[in-house]
Scaffold this active site. Structure first.
Site, PDB file in Angstrom:
ATOM      1  N   GLU A 138      42.906  39.686  30.334  1.00  0.00           N
ATOM      2  CA  GLU A 138      43.016  38.885  31.565  1.00  0.00           C
ATOM      3  C   GLU A 138      42.193  37.601  31.495  1.00  0.00           C
ATOM      4  OE1 GLU A 138      41.797  40.865  35.208  1.00  0.00           O
ATOM      5  OE2 GLU A 138      42.367  39.158  36.419  1.00  0.00           O
ATOM      6  N   LYS A 150      47.475  39.486  31.379  1.00  0.00           N
ATOM      7  CA  LYS A 150      47.365  39.309  32.833  1.00  0.00           C
ATOM      8  C   LYS A 150      46.825  37.907  33.107  1.00  0.00           C
ATOM      9  CE  LYS A 150      45.144  41.296  36.921  1.00  0.00           C
ATOM     10  NZ  LYS A 150      44.873  42.552  37.634  1.00  0.00           N
TER      11      LYS A 150
HETATM   12  P1  13P Z   1      43.749  39.417  42.555  1.00  0.00           P
HETATM   13  O1  13P Z   1      45.217  39.713  42.505  1.00  0.00           O
HETATM   14  O2  13P Z   1      43.132  39.654  43.906  1.00  0.00           O
HETATM   15  O3  13P Z   1      43.404  38.092  41.958  1.00  0.00           O
HETATM   16  O4  13P Z   1      43.026  40.496  41.634  1.00  0.00           O
HETATM   17  C1  13P Z   1      43.577  40.785  40.406  1.00  0.00           C
HETATM   18  C2  13P Z   1      42.511  41.251  39.506  1.00  0.00           C
HETATM   19  O5  13P Z   1      42.584  42.353  38.985  1.00  0.00           O
HETATM   20  C3  13P Z   1      41.386  40.357  39.220  1.00  0.00           C
HETATM   21  O6  13P Z   1      40.689  40.818  38.106  1.00  0.00           O
END
Ligand code: 13P
Length: 344
Positions: free
Chosen positions: A178, A220
């Site tokens: 991510e 992500k």
């Molecule tokens: P949000 O969709 O609230 O941005 O959170 C996703 C997430 O897992 C952040 O690490």
């Protein structure tokens, strides 16, 4: 099935068309802030009640393939006494775990952050696997300003993400990689595109360098979008086009699924943007779906407000948002559905 690699089984489950991932892995401090804004007390019990409400929403497994848990929740029982990872498994939902340990300033950079948590990560992953977790999450952040992100932050975060991903695969756990380019700031969508392209390029370079198997990972990312305080924010179609353009340039087709974070977009924006990407008439070589926290949870949490009398209504709100995002992940959503009654 007996001979299938556990990573193959997990990635197949998590990349089903029209399904997404619920991020319910907020740390105690983050849930505390979200609860406080709604006047809900944050205790181990109220956090357990909230996660129980989400996970036991009837029919949610039609739209949610996996749930990312925080360490506390992974070790708690659902209200019926079943450990949460087991409960998810019974529902046909894959349990996941957030394994990074938060952010700190990266020395000798203007103002960049680096993610912590590599020490003893291999041992922690083996323990999480034994407790039922089959995928993990690690978040790196990049903020856009005149002087950030620096090349040092881009390269160092990429290296750390790749080391985490390699350790996950070694422990039979599918890594969610991510890299989040933050929405805060006045930057234009063009600036976000440049930063996102550099970040993703560096991430895939590092993944290659560390021999991470792309077939067994989930990306992500944030969307390519104007800063929250930008004076002229780009519209839905532009966000969709630029996001898909940057992803097609940087993400190999071997990656089975890309699941966006919502990053502070409103629930309606996050759904509309995802839907628009599916209606562009551009080939998408990967499954393209969601892994939202706020955009899936916000309305449900407001409806619940910590009161058991509101559980049913809150579950309806959560079901509704999950269903709308599932439609968006197939390009079948439209904004008029926001006014329709979509309850199961
Ligand atoms: P949000 O969709 O609230 O941005 O959170 C996703 C997430 O897992 C952040 O690490």
């Amino acid at each position: 099935m007996a001979n299938l690699n556990p990573l193959d089984i997990t990635i197949q489950q998590l990349s089903q068309k029209g399904k997404g991932i619920l991020a319910a892995d907020e740390s105690g401090a983050t849930v505390g802030k979200r609860f406080a804004a709604l006047g809900i007390e944050s205790t181990e019990e109220t956090r357990r009640a909230w996660r129980n409400l989400l996970i036991t929403t009837p029919g949610i497994n039609e739209f949610i393939a996996g749930v990312i848990l925080f360490d506390e929740t992974l070790h708690q029982n659902a209200l019926d006494g079943t450990p949460f990872p087991k409960k998810l498994e019974q529902l046909g939902i894959v349990p996941g775990i957030k394994v990074d340990q938060g952010l700190t300033i990266l020395p000798n950079t203007p103002d960049d952050q680096i993610t912590q948590g590599l020490d003893k990560l291999g041992e922690r992953l083996a323990d999480y696997f034994s407790k039922g977790a089959r995928f993990a999450k690690w978040r790196a952040v990049y903020s856009i300003s005149d002087h950030t992100p620096s090349q040092l932050a881009i390269d160092t975060n990429a290296e750390v993400l790749a080391r985490y991903a390699a350790l996950c695969q070694q422990n039979k756990i599918v890594p969610i990689v991510e890299p989040e380019v933050l929405l805060d700031g006045e930057h234009s969508i063009d600036q976000c595109a440049v930063v996102s392209e550099n970040v993703l390029h560096a991430v895939f370079h590092a993944l290659h360098h560390h021999h991470v198997k792309l077939e067994h990972m989930i990306l992500k990312p944030s969307m390519v979008i104007s800063g929250k305080s930008c004076k002229q924010r780009a519209n839905i179609d532009t966000v969709a086009k630029m996001t898909v353009t940057i992803l097609r340039r940087t993400v190999p087709a071997a990656v089975p699924t890309i699941n966006f974070l919502s990053g502070g977009q409103t629930p309606e924006e996050a759904t509309a943007h995802l839907n628009a990407m599916h209606t562009l008439n551009v080939t998408l070589p990967w499954n393209l779906s969601y892994s939202y926290a706020r955009a899936l949870q916000d309305y449900a949490m407001k409806t619940w407000a910590g009161k058991s009398a509101n559980i049913h209504a809150a579950q309806e709100a959560f079901y509704r948002r999950a269903r709308l995002n599932s439609l968006a992940a197939r390009g079948e959503y439209n904004a008029t559905m926001e006014k329709e009654n979509l309850v199961a």
